[in-house]
Design an enzyme around this catalytic site. Structure first.
Site, mmCIF file in Angstrom:
data_model
loop_
_atom_site.group_PDB
_atom_site.id
_atom_site.type_symbol
_atom_site.label_atom_id
_atom_site.label_comp_id
_atom_site.label_asym_id
_atom_site.label_seq_id
_atom_site.Cartn_x
_atom_site.Cartn_y
_atom_site.Cartn_z
ATOM 1 N N HIS A 17 0.832 -1.204 0.000
ATOM 2 C CA HIS A 17 0.000 0.000 0.000
ATOM 3 C C HIS A 17 0.865 1.253 0.000
ATOM 4 O O HIS A 17 0.694 2.148 -0.840
ATOM 5 C CB HIS A 17 -0.921 -0.011 1.226
ATOM 6 C CG HIS A 17 -1.774 1.214 1.354
ATOM 7 N ND1 HIS A 17 -3.083 1.264 0.916
ATOM 8 C CD2 HIS A 17 -1.510 2.460 1.867
ATOM 9 C CE1 HIS A 17 -3.575 2.464 1.152
ATOM 10 N NE2 HIS A 17 -2.645 3.203 1.725
ATOM 11 N N GLU A 18 1.796 1.310 0.936
ATOM 12 C CA GLU A 18 2.663 2.482 1.020
ATOM 13 C C GLU A 18 3.615 2.567 -0.169
ATOM 14 O O GLU A 18 4.002 3.655 -0.590
ATOM 15 C CB GLU A 18 3.454 2.464 2.334
ATOM 16 C CG GLU A 18 2.592 2.481 3.594
ATOM 17 C CD GLU A 18 1.646 3.667 3.650
ATOM 18 O OE1 GLU A 18 1.978 4.733 3.076
ATOM 19 O OE2 GLU A 18 0.566 3.521 4.259
ATOM 20 N N HIS A 21 2.015 4.630 -2.858
ATOM 21 C CA HIS A 21 2.216 6.069 -2.653
ATOM 22 C C HIS A 21 3.644 6.472 -3.019
ATOM 23 O O HIS A 21 3.862 7.492 -3.695
ATOM 24 C CB HIS A 21 1.963 6.428 -1.178
ATOM 25 C CG HIS A 21 0.557 6.238 -0.717
ATOM 26 N ND1 HIS A 21 -0.536 6.720 -1.405
ATOM 27 C CD2 HIS A 21 0.051 5.623 0.397
ATOM 28 C CE1 HIS A 21 -1.646 6.412 -0.749
ATOM 29 N NE2 HIS A 21 -1.310 5.740 0.340
#
Length: 368
Positions: A17-18, A21
């Site tokens: 998920h990170e 980003h």
């Protein structure tokens, strides 16, 4: 076993998920000051050649990427940001146009969905996909299906106007709608007929003692896994991911409207317990759970709640329409409210988890 299973589920999912980003930010030239898995005090870490601090926090309940210039929760320009030299300011998150910031924030949840799609493709290629048509082989006497007029050999074409391609899809649609009247389109001996039925609410208990309220129609059909050819993997995996999101939306709506008990909501402790349980059953149940949780992370983070990715995206949409951002004060208050709501939800689901473990009942017995 439970702790290790929880870390093996949540750690990689937070990481990807990170990572979404992070790579989206790098694509647009934004410098990342820190990449953290977990919150709180750093227990291990290193700094790469780009100056990004990669670290692990002691509390493994989330993670974050701190971009350069990201000096407040709302990511709004501040005096410190304005004081940066122009070349440094151009590498900050706030310096980018709203559409780029939107993509950077949306990349996290999107990677969670992408992870699920790839995981489903692996499962359907190695284990198979239950592609048997929604043909009823047996009707349970006295069941909701029997009362509705279903007969053995009926082919359920659609429910509530939605096409049913497989028996597994029919099963998934019915089981999350206990007590809800459904409209069935059925093909019987070459003729199309319409039937109505209400799945009977049934409390189901698994081998670990976990209970859930499901809908039971009282029919049987073939659920035979079939390994899919390469050309069908991606489309089927996307469809499975979309169907899983739909199930989450439906069940969440049922909880909000009181049709489903809030006791069915689970937090980190429940996820840890279920992770250990599924790991004890083998790699496939564990991997399937991991895939579903990845979809959960993507879905929850897209909810328009301040502090979550969805809250940021909502503000960027407003900024795009207004041609200017909301006032910093309004964003600050929104994020404070979002923080309070998330903390309240975390406390509630934790208490709920402890109740499901029988902690309060045990304490009551000791006090009594």
């Amino acid at each position: 076993m439970t702790v290790l299973s929880f870390l093996l589920v949540i750690g990689p999912l937070i990481f990807v998920h990170e990572l979404g980003h992070y790579f989206a930010g790098r694509w647009f030239g934004v410098k990342a000051d820190a990449f953290s898995i977990g919150f709180g005090k750093e227990i291990a870490g290193w700094t790469d050649k780009r100056g990004t601090r990669w670290k692990i926090g002691w509390l493994p309940l989330g993670g974050y990427v701190k971009f350069a210039g990201d000096m407040n929760p709302a990511s709004t320009p501040s005096k410190e940001w304005l004081a940066l030299p122009p070349e440094e300011r151009n590498k900050t998150f706030q310096s980018k146009p709203v559409w780029q910031r939107f993509i950077i924030v949306a990349a996290g949840p999107m990677v969670n969905f992408l992870f699920a799609i790839i995981a489903f493709m692996i499962i359907f290629a190695t284990i198979g996909f239950p592609s048997s048509p929604a043909v009823l082989s047996q009707i349970e006497a006295g069941s909701a299906a029997d009362e509705a007029g279903f007969k053995s050999g009926d082919h359920v074409v659609a429910i509530d106007g939605r096409r049913m391609d497989t028996f597994a899809e029919l099963y998934d649609y019915v089981r999350i709608r206990p007590g809800q009247r459904l409209d069935f389109s059925v093909r019987r001996q070459g003729q199309d007929i319409a039937l109505q039925g209400t799945p009977a609410p049934e409390t189901v208990r698994d081998q670990f003692g976990n209970t859930a309220k499901l809908g039971k129609l009282g029919v049987r059909g073939a659920v035979v896994p079939e390994k899919l050819p390469p050309q069908k993997l991606f489309g089927t995996a996307v469809e499975q991911t979309v169907n899983t999101v739909e199930m989450m939306v439906v069940t969440l709506g049922q909880i909000v409207t009181g049709q489903r008990s809030v006791k069915e909501m689970g937090g980190p402790l429940k996820i840890a317990q279920v992770s250990g349980q599924q790991a004890s059953l083998g790699w496939l149940p564990f991997f399937w759970l991991m895939t579903v949780i990845s979809i959960n992370l993507g879905f929850i983070n897209l909810l328009p709640i301040p502090l979550l990715d969805g809250g940021h995206l909502l503000f960027y949409l407003i900024e795009g329409v207004r041609r200017k951002p909301l006032k910093a004060e309004a964003q600050e208050w929104a994020f404070r409210t979002g923080l309070a709501a998330l903390l309240a939800l975390m406390i509630f689901v934790t208490l709920n988890d402890l109740a499901s473990f029988g902690v309060w009942k045990a304490l009551g017995g000791l006090i009594g």
